[in-house]
Design an enzyme around this catalytic site. Structure first.
Site, mmCIF file in Angstrom:
data_model
loop_
_atom_site.group_PDB
_atom_site.id
_atom_site.type_symbol
_atom_site.label_atom_id
_atom_site.label_comp_id
_atom_site.label_asym_id
_atom_site.label_seq_id
_atom_site.Cartn_x
_atom_site.Cartn_y
_atom_site.Cartn_z
ATOM 1 C CB SER A 130 33.320 21.385 58.191
ATOM 2 O OG SER A 130 32.587 22.205 57.298
ATOM 3 C CE LYS A 184 36.820 22.306 57.852
ATOM 4 N NZ LYS A 184 37.402 23.581 57.471
ATOM 5 C CG HIS A 187 34.560 20.385 53.698
ATOM 6 N ND1 HIS A 187 34.610 21.733 54.009
ATOM 7 C CD2 HIS A 187 33.283 20.008 53.947
ATOM 8 C CE1 HIS A 187 33.430 22.152 54.407
ATOM 9 N NE2 HIS A 187 32.604 21.123 54.398
ATOM 10 C CG ASN A 188 37.610 24.307 53.983
ATOM 11 O OD1 ASN A 188 36.783 23.523 54.444
ATOM 12 N ND2 ASN A 188 38.169 25.243 54.715
ATOM 13 C CD GLU A 191 33.356 26.318 52.600
ATOM 14 O OE1 GLU A 191 33.686 27.479 52.930
ATOM 15 O OE2 GLU A 191 33.450 25.344 53.392
#
Length: 477
Positions: A130, A184, A187-188, A191
């Site tokens: 990232s 990940k 995480h997105n 986001e």
């Protein structure tokens, strides 16, 4: 010639930047691209770093250039192209060589690829990266999933290239097979929620207070010096200040309001639903992006339905509302992070990963897109209680939720009365209210389910009687 410590396939923007980062940190790297012309251009652009890079024309030459056991980063389009590249590589590899997918892969594909190599002598790492182009070049946040042995082989290189927070590298091994890519993905998802809430706040400032892009930029600049300090707040200010070179108007005012998405936010929402963990902020953000794509339908609906009356905005205390917006955004962010970490905690149990929550918070503190000041506070909260049921019941975050509660309610009320959509912020309030209410309303849902489907229910008095006195109603359905 001295062999490379690591190899990389795919010299697109991310692959090229990651390769330069690896070389710049003193590591020798072999590179290969399907078209050698791209490799030649990359070498010309590498400048002094070219001395640490071995450009290769063929797969055979590429594999031979790397020190065994060979770690090979595949930085190409996610999906079938990765499987195809792996098939091309496999005949040339030897026992303990490591193929590393560093793209935005679906973690279920990563698990499948990892399992497919179990009896081959080869192994696989799913590596979440990232930070975008800038992060790849100067220091990303890196989330690694695979065997601990394969992690140890790549640890020195990855530690050298990762972003640093107070000297600590933002990279770590998070567990077996798909652990890194799952983290990940979440995480997105966070986001997505974070970006959507920022956009909702921007909408209130623009449409509710009639502020210009530059005036709104000033607000975000101020917020970035306080509790909301983060990469996304920082770039929001920069985006709002930018001028369109064609029209001279604010660039943001010239952009069509249709948001793209590549799938990771959707995957986050789907996996949360699969595991029965509420991630309402992520779901709202994904839905909002989808709705934004219906531009023609929205414009037609506005002509038919009109916009709601704006309410009595003339009497609003502008400074007080802006203060409330700051607190509401903080509350929404807390909700999104709490939901994301709750999804990871459940996935950790389901897939046997033992995901280290304090470590995940640590490696997100720099390099990644959602890096923010309060990730340090999340790290501290999970370090004190790594098995806590939910972030919002830790002492520090419980106080934050209480402190921002009134502001969040006032902002949502203001937006609702003015017809300004705030789905992600509203989802945060709904989540907080539902999570902290000991007796909710699902008892009625259970009664309905029992009435039409004889699904049964538990009683508050613990009696061993699990159906209601609905009589003939059951037979009617």
């Amino acid at each position: 010639m001295e062999q490379a410590e690591i190899g990389l396939i795919g010299l697109g923007v991310m692959g090229a930047n990651l390769s330069l980062n690896i070389a710049e940190k003193g590591n020798r790297i072999a590179v290969f691209n399907r078209t050698y012309a791209a490799t030649e251009q990359f070498m010309k652009d590498a400048g002094e770093l070219a001395d640490r890079i071995i450009p290769c024309k063929t797969i055979e030459e590429f594999v031979a250039a790397i020190r065994p056991p060979r770690p090979i980063i595949i930085m190409i389009k996610a999906g079938d192209p990765v499987d195809q590249q792996m098939e091309l590589l496999k005949p040339h590899l030897e026992k303990n060589d490591i193929m590393i997918d560093a793209g935005n892969a679906n973690f279920r594909d990563t698990i499948r690829r990892f399992d497919s190599l179990k009896d081959s002598g080869l192994t696989f790492i799913g590596m979440g990266v990232s930070g975008g182009e800038e992060g790849a070049r100067h220091g990303p946040s890196i989330m690694v999933g695979g065997t601990e042995e394969s992690w140890k082989r790549v640890e020195p290189v990855l530690t050298s290239i990762a972003a640093k927070f107070n000297g600590e590298p933002c990279v770590d091994w998070l567990g077996n097979d798909g652990a890194g890519h799952f983290v990940k993905t979440i995480h997105n998802g966070i986001e997505y929620a974070d970006m959507q809430m920022i956009a909702e706040i921007y909408g209130i400032l623009r449409d509710g207070l009639n502020m210009s892009a530059v005036e709104i930029a000033d607000v975000f600049a101020k917020w970035n010096k306080g509790r909301l300090n983060s990469y996304l707040i920082e770039i929001t200010e920069k985006v709002l200040r930018a001028k369109d070179p064609i029209s001279g108007r604010p660039m943001v005012d010239m952009i069509v309001d249709k948001a793209g998405q590549k799938g990771t936010g959707k995957w986050s929402a789907i996996e949360a639903q699969n595991m029965g963990v509420p991630a309402t902020g992520i779901e709202a953000a994904v839905a909002a992006r989808s709705l934004s794509s219906f531009k023609d339908q929205r414009e037609a609906a506005e002509k038919i339905l009109g916009l709601p009356a704006s309410g009595d905005h003339g009497n609003v205390d502008r400074d007080k509302l802006i203060d409330d917006l700051e607190q509401a955004l903080l509350a929404g962010k807390i909700g999104a992070y709490a939901q994301g970490f709750a999804v990871m905690a459940e996935a950790s149990k389901e897939f046997g990963w033992s995901l280290p929550m304090p470590t995940i918070a640590k490696i997100w503190r720099a390099g990644c897109i959602i890096r923010s000041q309060f990730l340090d506070e999340i790290t501290s909260a999970f370090t004190k209680d790594p098995d806590v049921a939910n972030l919002i019941v830790t002492p520090a975050f419980a106080d934050m939720v209480k402190d921002t509660d009134g502001a969040l309610r006032r902002v949502i009320s203001f937006a609702a009365l003015g017809g300004m959509p705030v789905p992600a912020l509203a989802s945060a309030l709904g989540y907080f209210d539902a999570y902290r209410r000991g007796r909710g309303t699902a008892n009625l849902i259970q009664a309905q389910r029992d009435f039409f489907g004889a699904h049964g229910f538990d009683r508050t008095d613990g009696a061993d009687k699990h159906h209601g006195p609905w009589g003939s109603g059951l037979a009617d359905f």
